[in-house]
Design a protein around this motif. Structure first.
Motif, PDB file in Angstrom:
ATOM      1  N   GLU A  81       0.831  -1.198   0.000  1.00 46.37           N
ATOM      2  CA  GLU A  81       0.000   0.000   0.000  1.00 46.37           C
ATOM      3  C   GLU A  81       0.872   1.257   0.000  1.00 46.37           C
ATOM      4  OE1 GLU A  81      -3.004   2.119   3.068  1.00 46.37           O
ATOM      5  OE2 GLU A  81      -3.516   0.049   2.522  1.00 46.37           O
ATOM      6  N   GLU A  82       1.947   1.230   0.764  1.00 43.91           N
ATOM      7  CA  GLU A  82       2.817   2.412   0.842  1.00 43.91           C
ATOM      8  C   GLU A  82       3.490   2.694  -0.507  1.00 43.91           C
ATOM      9  OE1 GLU A  82       3.844   5.764   2.340  1.00 43.91           O
ATOM     10  OE2 GLU A  82       2.851   4.335   3.671  1.00 43.91           O
ATOM     11  N   GLU A  83       3.918   1.650  -1.183  1.00 47.47           N
ATOM     12  CA  GLU A  83       4.529   1.830  -2.498  1.00 47.47           C
ATOM     13  C   GLU A  83       3.516   2.418  -3.489  1.00 47.47           C
ATOM     14  OE1 GLU A  83       5.754  -1.163  -6.007  1.00 47.47           O
ATOM     15  OE2 GLU A  83       6.821  -1.518  -4.107  1.00 47.47           O
ATOM     16  N   ALA A  84       2.284   1.930  -3.439  1.00 52.08           N
ATOM     17  CA  ALA A  84       1.236   2.458  -4.317  1.00 52.08           C
ATOM     18  C   ALA A  84       0.976   3.931  -4.008  1.00 52.08           C
ATOM     19  CB  ALA A  84      -0.052   1.649  -4.151  1.00 52.08           C
ATOM     20  N   ARG A  85       0.923   4.269  -2.734  1.00 49.05           N
ATOM     21  CA  ARG A  85       0.702   5.664  -2.348  1.00 49.05           C
ATOM     22  C   ARG A  85       1.806   6.566  -2.892  1.00 49.05           C
ATOM     23  NH1 ARG A  85      -1.782   8.937   1.541  1.00 49.05           N
ATOM     24  NH2 ARG A  85      -0.541  10.739   2.132  1.00 49.05           N
ATOM     25  N   GLN A  86       3.039   6.140  -2.715  1.00 45.31           N
ATOM     26  CA  GLN A  86       4.156   6.989  -3.128  1.00 45.31           C
ATOM     27  C   GLN A  86       4.214   7.133  -4.652  1.00 45.31           C
ATOM     28  OE1 GLN A  86       5.356   8.856  -0.831  1.00 45.31           O
ATOM     29  NE2 GLN A  86       4.258   7.649   0.706  1.00 45.31           N
ATOM     30  N   ASN A 113       4.261  10.585   7.596  1.00 48.49           N
ATOM     31  CA  ASN A 113       4.343  11.820   6.811  1.00 48.49           C
ATOM     32  C   ASN A 113       5.713  11.991   6.166  1.00 48.49           C
ATOM     33  OD1 ASN A 113       1.739  12.362   7.643  1.00 48.49           O
ATOM     34  ND2 ASN A 113       2.312  13.978   9.066  1.00 48.49           N
ATOM     35  N   LYS A 114       6.744  11.509   6.834  1.00 43.84           N
ATOM     36  CA  LYS A 114       8.111  11.655   6.314  1.00 43.84           C
ATOM     37  C   LYS A 114       8.279  10.946   4.965  1.00 43.84           C
ATOM     38  CE  LYS A 114      10.575  12.665  10.520  1.00 43.84           C
ATOM     39  NZ  LYS A 114      10.719  14.060  10.195  1.00 43.84           N
ATOM     40  N   LEU A 115       7.590   9.828   4.778  1.00 40.74           N
ATOM     41  CA  LEU A 115       7.668   9.118   3.505  1.00 40.74           C
ATOM     42  C   LEU A 115       7.100   9.982   2.378  1.00 40.74           C
ATOM     43  CD1 LEU A 115       6.486   5.638   4.798  1.00 40.74           C
ATOM     44  CD2 LEU A 115       8.829   6.310   4.233  1.00 40.74           C
ATOM     45  N   ASP A 116       5.987  10.658   2.650  1.00 45.35           N
ATOM     46  CA  ASP A 116       5.404  11.567   1.654  1.00 45.35           C
ATOM     47  C   ASP A 116       6.363  12.706   1.338  1.00 45.35           C
ATOM     48  OD1 ASP A 116       3.099  10.030   1.829  1.00 45.35           O
ATOM     49  OD2 ASP A 116       1.973  11.520   2.979  1.00 45.35           O
ATOM     50  N   GLU A 117       6.969  13.255   2.366  1.00 43.49           N
ATOM     51  CA  GLU A 117       7.891  14.383   2.174  1.00 43.49           C
ATOM     52  C   GLU A 117       9.067  13.986   1.280  1.00 43.49           C
ATOM     53  OE1 GLU A 117       8.763  15.595   6.187  1.00 43.49           O
ATOM     54  OE2 GLU A 117       6.684  16.201   6.518  1.00 43.49           O
ATOM     55  N   LEU A 118       9.600  12.787   1.484  1.00 41.72           N
ATOM     56  CA  LEU A 118      10.692  12.310   0.633  1.00 41.72           C
ATOM     57  C   LEU A 118      10.254  12.185  -0.823  1.00 41.72           C
ATOM     58  CD1 LEU A 118      12.253   9.559   2.938  1.00 41.72           C
ATOM     59  CD2 LEU A 118      13.333  11.707   2.230  1.00 41.72           C
ATOM     60  N   THR A 119       9.076  11.658  -1.024  1.00 45.10           N
ATOM     61  CA  THR A 119       8.554  11.499  -2.388  1.00 45.10           C
ATOM     62  C   THR A 119       8.333  12.851  -3.055  1.00 45.10           C
ATOM     63  OG1 THR A 119       7.531   9.374  -1.895  1.00 45.10           O
ATOM     64  CG2 THR A 119       6.600  10.618  -3.743  1.00 45.10           C
TER      65      THR A 119
END
Length: 179
Positions: A81-86, A113-119
């Motif tokens: 799910e996280e990979e799909a989101r990013q 949130n940090k994962l989104d920020e990196l993307t």
């Protein structure tokens, strides 16, 4: 004209939906007011999954008349799910650059949130400040415009009657499904 994107997610089985309500700055205040007007006394936010079908229909009859566009990004989340989101978020960020987007507001996911920020930083490139795009995570209780992508993503993912009812505000549907 610059725009703001308000972003939320939904998941149905193996499909991940990231929806972005694209709003012109002059429409921010009136839309917030109209959305707050949909709340019952004591209700703090609209979370479409929690609403009863009759209430969903009533909300959608109002939202369908809004002068707003919601773009939906969808991807398979069978593996992650996280990979799909990013993947969806990277594409959304690219699309915001194409339409002179200035602000991306995402429903907060706390520590993730940090994962989104990196993307987002990766999609903006080596000079993110030069793009003029700012981004932030906010709790949906504090930002009524986050309710729009919640509604759109839920309806689009539910299909049938619900997808038909949200059609007036759906802009594009970007399929990022793996071949």
């Amino acid at each position: 004209m610059t725009v703001h994107a308000f972003v939320d997610e939904s998941r149905r089985q193996d499909t991940y939906y990231l929806a972005a309500a694209i709003v012109q700055p002059g429409r921010l205040r009136p839309l917030r007011s109209r959305l707050r007007g949909l709340l019952f006394p004591g209700q703090r936010e609209l979370h479409f999954k929690k609403e009863k079908p009759a209430r969903r229909r009533a909300i959608l009859s109002v939202v369908a008349e809004f002068d707003v566009r919601v773009d939906v990004y969808r991807a398979s989340c069978r593996r992650s799910e996280e990979e799909a989101r990013q993947r969806c978020l990277a594409r959304l960020t690219d699309d915001m650059l194409d339409v002179d987007g200035r602000r991306i507001v995402l429903d907060s996911r706390q520590e993730r949130n940090k994962l989104d920020e990196l993307t987002i930083r990766g999609a903006l490139g080596k000079r993110p400040r030069e793009t003029g795009v700012v981004y932030e995570h906010i709790d949906s209780v504090a930002e009524p415009l986050l309710w729009l992508p919640d509604i759109a993503a839920w309806c689009h993912g539910a299909g049938e009657e619900w997808a038909r009812r949200i059609t007036p505000v759906i802009g594009s549907v970007v399929r990022l499904d793996e071949p």
